[in-house]
Design a protein around this motif. Structure first.
Motif, PDB file in Angstrom:
ATOM      1  N   SER A  69       0.834  -1.200   0.000  1.00 53.11           N
ATOM      2  CA  SER A  69       0.000   0.000   0.000  1.00 53.11           C
ATOM      3  C   SER A  69       0.868   1.249   0.000  1.00 53.11           C
ATOM      4  N   TYR A  70       0.289   2.332  -0.520  1.00 58.68           N
ATOM      5  CA  TYR A  70       0.899   3.635  -0.348  1.00 58.68           C
ATOM      6  C   TYR A  70      -0.178   4.698  -0.216  1.00 58.68           C
ATOM      7  N   THR A  71       0.194   5.768   0.487  1.00 60.86           N
ATOM      8  CA  THR A  71      -0.709   6.891   0.728  1.00 60.86           C
ATOM      9  C   THR A  71      -0.038   8.144   0.205  1.00 60.86           C
ATOM     10  N   THR A  87      -5.222   6.497  -0.520  1.00 64.13           N
ATOM     11  CA  THR A  87      -4.456   5.267  -0.346  1.00 64.13           C
ATOM     12  C   THR A  87      -4.842   4.258  -1.421  1.00 64.13           C
ATOM     13  N   ARG A  89      -4.217   0.161  -2.154  1.00 56.78           N
ATOM     14  CA  ARG A  89      -3.812  -1.039  -1.423  1.00 56.78           C
ATOM     15  C   ARG A  89      -4.171  -2.277  -2.233  1.00 56.78           C
ATOM     16  N   TRP A 102      -8.889   1.606  -3.691  1.00 54.98           N
ATOM     17  CA  TRP A 102      -8.396   2.976  -3.871  1.00 54.98           C
ATOM     18  C   TRP A 102      -9.392   3.857  -3.149  1.00 54.98           C
TER      19      TRP A 102
END
Length: 139
Positions: A69-71, A87, A89, A102
């Motif tokens: 994941s990234y934010t 985010t 994921r 998303w």
């Protein structure tokens, strides 16, 4: 604070899906709305260009390779929002399948909450659908 989200299940292991979408500069690989992405500041800032030539600048806030994941936050964009945080994921659903989620939260600026919620709901839904189509075409 308004929110929107979309998710989709893909018939591929999460590691393979993450390999396609997990790079902060990888949006052009799977999202037709973003044909160009340039990374700067050691890969923590991306400058995106949409088909209309508008520029969107986003900053990576958190990245978790193990959790896939990234934010990120919007620094500058043609969207009528402030305090945007989103985010992406990828999770395992079993049987070699993945779920891509998303989601985002944001504050409307000069427009109704309903307007921006629908705007980002459409962006996220179109995005995960494009990912499923792109992934199926490439894999």
């Amino acid at each position: 604070m308004a929110t929107a989200s979309a998710s989709i299940e893909i018939s591929a292991p999460p590691e393979q899906v993450w390999q396609l979408i997990g790079g902060f500069g990888s949006l052009p690989d799977w999202l037709p709305y973003i044909p160009q992405s340039e990374l700067s500041e050691g890969g923590r800032v991306r400058r995106l260009t949409n088909p209309n030539g508008d520029t969107i600048v986003e900053r990576l806030i958190a990245f978790d390779q193990a959790a896939r994941s990234y934010t990120y936050a919007i620094v500058r964009a043609p969207f009528p929002v402030t305090n945007y945080l989103s985010t992406i994921r990828v999770s395992e659903t079993g049987g070699g399948r993945s779920r891509v989620e998303w989601s985002g939260e944001f504050t409307p600026s000069g427009v109704t909450e309903q307007f921006v919620t629908q705007l980002f709901q459409r962006i996220y839904t179109d995005g995960v659908n494009a990912l499923a189509a792109r992934y199926a075409a490439k894999h």
